[in-house]
Enzyme design. Structure first.
Site, PDB file in Angstrom:
ATOM      1  N   GLY A 119       0.843  -1.179   0.000  1.00  0.00           N
ATOM      2  CA  GLY A 119       0.000   0.000   0.000  1.00  0.00           C
ATOM      3  C   GLY A 119       0.879   1.229   0.000  1.00  0.00           C
ATOM      4  N   CYS A 120       0.354   2.338  -0.452  1.00  0.00           N
ATOM      5  CA  CYS A 120       1.179   3.537  -0.568  1.00  0.00           C
ATOM      6  C   CYS A 120       1.621   4.045   0.790  1.00  0.00           C
ATOM      7  CB  CYS A 120       0.413   4.619  -1.305  1.00  0.00           C
ATOM      8  SG  CYS A 120       0.229   4.231  -3.038  1.00  0.00           S
TER       9      CYS A 120
END
Length: 1262
Positions: free
Chosen positions: A1039-1040
């Site tokens: 995930g970012c």
């Protein structure tokens, strides 16, 4: 009621009776008016938060608005008269006290209501000394056992040890109070007699355990539990001599939290609305209904007042201890709750006290957005003290679907520099938030009749808080601190009269109030820190304030140990700044950036000029004061003693400064490297101690540099640790550790260079994020063209960082190796020829690096080392010959060719978001990763040894668990990844969050754990779950910003999820440093897994298995955006390889997970085929484990080398890994791509997003 007494004059009886009535009337009037004000506050809370609205980190704007309404209320403006009236009555009572004591027993009980109700009044308003005076008078009149217990607690809290000794001898206690007396006696002996500390420590621990196991649920037992926990929280604040060296102290954080928790339980059962855990805003917090039914019950007034005051003090101390121990998230949470409770109590002093604490903390934290909090709290302080307060017309930050723009500011960047940085304007972050123009600070004048001017001369603790507000308002200027220093003596004199009344002895000159000492110490520490940061020299006023502060904080040493250590160290640094003035350390001159629309490469170059070209300061101001070597040696000895005696405690302000200062000034490389390691990860290690509930020398610290040396020398030869640290003066240092040589320590860059690095780097990330999120009406070709322009500028920027930030020291990031006999002999010769210019460890390193560096760079790096010391000028002429000789001897050593070596970076929070792995020196080098800390590295290696596991770790990719899009809003990502996941025997969930116990089981029992969704998955995997889990699975958090560390301030660990996983003993964490588009990161993950696990399944032998770091390196090179995507993914932990498993099998399609509808929010757990049983790690029979060297065993340069890819495990290292706060998650934009696809087309298809951003598609009307 008419009272007569033959032994007392009738006139005095009448005066006492009249005073009793007046006191009752005044206190009841105060309670009624406070209740009216509380009702107003309650309605405001419901209006702002709702009946059950949450209180979170975004609540400060609402709390500031409520505070401004509170300060503007008519009921608030009328409270000062009660202070004035109560003060007169207190004085009157002291003149009549003797007569009251001579009354008959029955009458004394009646007159006891006078001190009892005054006691309540002063406790409620935070005037502790007068409250205790009244409490002692009440005891003399009524002989209340519970009141005696309360008095002992408060006398110990205020540090009145001499008076406690007298009371312990004269007071008689019931059997029920035996434990309270015993706890006080043990604590007194512990404080005053160092030879009895071991014995008293054991007795207090036994008593603590007895109290905790007692099932009795009563007010007195909870008060005892809170008191004992508070006592235990201070026991570690002693120097550890020979007797206490092996003792286990109670951990300070966990015990002060327990004390606050018990006090909160007491309040919740008496006045539920004032409990910090009570979030129902409709619950009554008013004190009047609880007093109305007990108007004639003196005992009730005493205990309700004492309970409320103890609750406030425990909550306050808990918040301050969290700051001291670098628990950032817990600190802010505790302070916000404290302000909420203070507002509900409507106590002016408590509201000001909690607001000051929040303002103080906000001035320390430097993360993006903290300037808003700091200004809000400064406004609130001024408003509270203003004679004409103004309503704060500001709103809570807007909730948007856009990605959170998390920036990476440098420590110490001030608000005034904002216009020269590349951070967004405050308005961009706060939406429609409108801050007040700050009012002028209200001065104290005799003619003014406002609350502040009335209370200031009557309430010494309030006066100290007023001075703290003034210091905060003035940004801790020297003028404000000098004014506080001058005023402190007058404040002390006013408060001393109450302390003398406690003793009933006019000859006693008691020490200053502990609260006042703490407030003054906090302000002086902040002021000294700012002076050091601004490079100001110490003048006469500075030294006068410093010496006075050192004297004040030493009055109660065990309560203020953290302040004593911090003030002392700051004074040393004022006297001996020891600044780095090397040729490559010149500060740069900052210039405003050029705002440009990014349409082409020229635009991006204009916006982000080449790194390293900013002009540098030509001449630095020199300190004209003569350097006193003899004095400095005494200072150095004192610092060593502190490190030895207080090394078991981790106080942020002291530790991050003293240990870093020793690291950059010590001449012993082992002592310096040890100090650098110990200066970091303060919060995480405190969190470990908190979980263990104990503090011991060597538990989460290394007991000294000898122990550190043993740990380093036990590292595998193939492993090199490189620490990039920020010093106490904010310069950047490199520390290199390898088992074969002494540590290498090199100052890298000035703070201004680090600011420039992160400023430009963050701007490039933000620019790419803006293009991805808000592309506008552009074609897909133009969309990718712009992103590739930014990617190209990022590539050149990374090159510039290596050239201008690291310079020739970049080669030191490459791994080291063991030298052969001839190379080691040559290193000794070079060391001797340098005549002090090169240390032996540095000479060894330079010989080893000669084969990897050209002659010019090699010579330049040696000259850097020589500039740090003194050397013979003739030595420079020998350098070309030395390089040739070094290359020759290294060519005879085949270790570089035959062994794969690993570089592990330990990077300070302020520089951790930069992509160090993508430096040009690592272009052809895949064996580079990160470690959370040096302590965690030793802990990981020891865990491998104890579990008899081999390095690299062998991972069975079939034994994995996944969580795919638990928020169920990434439909295209689900389709893409489910198709890929179907190749494996994985279990997991799609479109829904698993239960906590399933997550814990997966982390413990699986070999691999995949999270594919938003951020690090904190919404489905909170800290509480990770705390209770043992993580044996490598964790890939796709995930970012999943492994991004957001820095906060010097000495804090920063906000990041990796610390939670490290605390759970996760062997390897893979994640993203910033926002990456969905399609790109999906392809990256697929390539990495295939390259590491699937493509190597036909190979045999551990040496032929593909390592995950190699697969990651390959995936970076294949990424469409090799820097914006490829450089974002990093790994924390030890190397892993694929375990040999059976080939993939075709699975029954009925059992495969299917992609749920995006709109569905129900559980989507899918049935899968039976998973492969978990296989435990075992030591390969073909490759024996490397023997572990004992403490006294010397390693021979000619010993047999280990086979490639096999690292030997170290000897036992008793360290634990740490915990800290979760980094805020970031939404991402994901690119749609089939599982098996042809080469990436130039034109992208329509894209789904994690936020509102969409990539342009061809179907869009342009």
């Amino acid at each position: 009621m008419k009272i007569t007494n033959k032994s007392v004059d009738k006139q005095h009886i009448e005066k006492l009776d009249e005073l009793r009535k007046n006191v009752s009337c005044t206190v009841i009037g105060f309670a009624e008016q406070t209740a009216e004000l509380q009702q107003e506050i309650s309605e405001l809370f419901i209006a702002e938060f709702g009946v059950n609205g949450p209180i979170d980190m975004n609540s400060l704007s609402k709390l500031a608005r409520i505070t401004s309404y509170y300060a503007s209320s008519e009921y608030f403006q009328g409270l000062a008269k009660y202070q004035r009236t109560a003060c007169k009555m207190f004085i009157t009572w002291q003149t009549l006290r003797k007569e009251a004591m001579e009354c008959r027993s029955k009458d004394r009980e009646i007159f006891a209501s006078i001190p009892a109700k005054l006691c309540f009044f002063y406790f409620y308003n935070g005037e502790l000394c007068r409250a205790v005076v009244c409490l002692l008078d009440y005891i003399d009149l009524s002989d209340d056992t519970l009141a005696k217990e309360a008095a002992l607690r408060w006398l110990m809290f205020l540090g009145e040890t001499e008076l406690i000794e007298k009371k312990l001898k004269t007071w008689k206690m019931d059997k029920s109070s035996k434990d309270m007396f015993s706890a006080t006696e043990f604590a007194m002996n512990y404080l005053k007699k160092s030879e009895y500390r071991v014995e008293m420590l054991e007795k207090l621990m036994k008593l603590r355990d007895k109290v905790k196991s007692d099932p009795t649920r009563s007010f007195s037992r909870y008060e005892l539990a809170s008191y004992v926990s508070w006592l235990c929280s201070t026991l570690s604040n002693v120097p550890v001599g020979s007797a206490l060296r092996e003792c286990e102290f109670p951990d300070r954080v966990s015990h002060i939290q327990e004390a606050a928790l018990k006090s909160d339980s007491l309040v919740r059962n008496r006045i539920p609305g004032l409990a910090s855990s009570q979030f129902d805003n409709s619950v009554n917090a008013s004190i009047w209904p609880f007093l109305d039914g007990h108007q004639e019950d003196s005992n009730y007034y005493v205990h309700i007042g004492s309970t409320i005051a103890w609750h406030f003090e425990m909550r306050r101390e808990c918040a301050l201890v969290n700051v001291t121990t670098a628990q950032t998230r817990d600190s802010m949470s505790a302070m916000i709750l404290n302000l909420r409770v203070a507002l509900k109590s409507a106590s002016f002093f408590r509201v000001l006290q909690t607001t000051n604490t929040l303002a103080y903390y906000s001035s320390i934290i430097e993360e993006a957005g903290s300037e808003k909090n700091a200004k809000l709290m400064r406004v609130s302080c001024v408003n509270l003290l203003s004679s004409n307060p103004i309503i704060v017309r500001c709103s809570t930050p807007k909730e948007t679907g856009a990605t959170s723009r998390a920036h990476t500011p440098m420590a110490g960047s001030s608000v005034s520099e904002k216009q020269n940085t590349m951070r967004p304007d405050l308005a961009d972050l706060l939406g429609d938030l409108e801050l007040l123009d700050e009012q002028s600070f209200h001065p104290i004048t005799r003619s003014c009749v406002c609350n502040v001017c009335t209370i200031y001369p009557l309430h010494s603790s309030f006066a100290a808080e007023y001075m703290m507000s003034y210091a905060i308002h003035s940004d801790f200027s020297q003028l404000s601190i000098k004014h506080f220093n001058d005023e402190f003596a007058r404040i002390r004199e006013r408060g001393m009269s109450s302390q003398v009344l406690m003793h009933r002895d006019s000859s006693v000159r008691p020490r200053p109030n502990i609260i006042q000492n703490e407030i003054f110490g906090m302000c002086v520490i902040r002021w000294l820190t700012k002076k050091l940061d601004s490079k100001e020299s110490a003048d006469e006023d500075t030294m006068e304030i410093f010496n006075n502060a050192l004297k004040i904080v030493r009055y109660l040493q065990q309560r203020t140990t953290d302040m004593i250590l911090a003030v002392t160290q700051l004074g040393r640094q004022l006297e001996f700044p020891m600044e780095c003035n090397y040729s490559w350390m010149r500060p740069t001159i900052r210039k405003p950036r050029v705002k440009a629309t990014i349409d082409c490469a020229v635009d991006i170059l204009r916006a982000v000029s080449p790194f390293g070209r900013r002009p540098k300061v030509e001449k630095l101001e020199k300190n004209l004061q003569p350097f006193d070597k003899e004095r400095f040696e005494k200072v150095r000895l004192a610092m060593r003693n502190e490190m030895n005696h207080y090394g078991h405690i981790l106080y942020r302000e002291w530790r991050c400064r003293l240990f870093a200062y020793v690291g950059r000034t010590s001449r012993d490389p082992w002592e310096a490297a040890y100090a650098w390691a110990e200066s970091t990860q303060i919060g995480a290690r405190n969190a470990v101690q908190s979980r263990l509930e104990k503090c011991k020398r060597g538990l989460v610290t290394m007991s000294g540099h000898d122990r550190f040396k043993t740990c380093v020398q036990s590292m595998p030869d193939e492993m090199t640790l490189v620490q990039i640290a920020m010093a106490d003066d904010k310069t950047i240092y490199l520390v290199k550790l390898h088992a074969d040589r002494d540590p290498i320590i090199m100052p890298l860059a000035h703070y201004s260079q680090a600011v420039e690095l992160m400023d430009k780097f963050t701007f490039l990330l933000d620019e790419d994020e803006m293009i991805a999120k808000y592309p506008g009406d552009i074609t897909p070709e133009e969309f990718w063209k712009r992103r590739k322009i930014v990617d190209g500028r990022m590539m050149t920027f990374v090159d510039e960082v290596q050239k201008h930030f690291l310079g020739v020291a970049a080669s030191l990031l490459m791994p080291s190796g063991q030298l052969g006999p001839k190379a080691a002999e040559l290193a000794i010769k070079i060391h001797k020829l340098s005549k002090g210019g090169l240390l032996l460890g540095e000479a060894k390193e330079m010989v080893y690096q000669s084969k990897l560096m050209d002659a010019k760079s090699w010579e330049a790096l040696i000259l850097r080392f020589c500039e740090m010391r003194t050397t013979d000028e003739k030595f420079k002429s020998f350098l070309p010959l030395m390089h040739r000789n070094s290359v020759e001897v290294m060519n005879q050593d085949d270790s570089i060719v035959t062994e794969k070596k690993y570089t592990y970076l330990v990077i300070c929070p302020h520089l951790s978001q930069f992509c160090w792995e993508r430096l040009p020196i690592f272009d052809e080098y895949p064996y580079v990763g990160r470690q959370v800390s040096i302590h965690s590295t030793f802990s990981q290696l020891e865990a491998m040894k104890s579990q008899e596991k081999q390095i690299p770790l062998q991972i069975d990719v079939q034994n994995a668990y996944y969580i795919l899009d638990p928020d169920n809003n990434l439909g295209e990502t689900q389709k893409r990844m489910v198709e890929y996941i179907n190749k494996f025997n994985w279990e997991g969930t799609v479109g829904s969050a698993p239960k906590s116990n399933e997550i814990s089981a997966a982390l413990s029992q699986r070999d691999a754990f995949f999270f594919i969704g938003h951020g690090s998955g904190s919404s489905v995997m909170p800290r509480s779950v990770l705390k209770q889990s043992t993580c044996n699975a490598i964790s890939l958090l796709m995930g970012c910003g999943s492994v991004r560390t957001i820095p906060q301030a010097l000495g804090f660990d920063g906000k990041t999820a990796i610390l939670d996983y490290a605390m759970a003993k996760c062997p390897l964490i893979v994640g993203c440093l910033w926002t990456v588009t969905d399609g790109e990161i999906d392809r990256f993950l697929i390539r990495m897994i295939d390259d590491c696990f699937e493509d190597s399944k036909s190979l045999t032998g551990i040496d032929k298995l593909r390592q995950l770091s190699e697969a990651m390196h390959e995936a970076r090179s294949k990424a469409r955006l090799k820097y914006l995507t490829g450089a974002a993914v990093v790994m924390y932990g030890l190397p892993v390889v694929a375990k040999q498993t059976t080939p993939f099998v075709e699975k029954d399609q009925r059992n495969l997970p299917q992609t749920p509808k995006t709109s569905a929010r129900t559980s989507m757990r899918m049935e899968t085929v039976p998973k492969t049983p978990k296989q435990e790690f075992v030591t390969s029979k073909s490759v024996p484990m490397t023997p572990i060297f004992s403490n006294n065993e010397n390693k021979s340069p000619s010993r047999a080398r280990m086979p490639s890819r096999v690292l030997k495990t170290p000897r036992q290292v008793k360290t634990f890994q740490e915990e800290d706060d979760e980094a805020p998650k970031r939404s991402t934009t994901r690119q749609l791509k089939p599982l098996v696809a042809p080469p990436i087309p130039a034109t992208p298809t329509t894209r789904t997003t994690r936020s509102s951003a969409r990539t342009p598609s061809r179907s869009r009307n342009l």
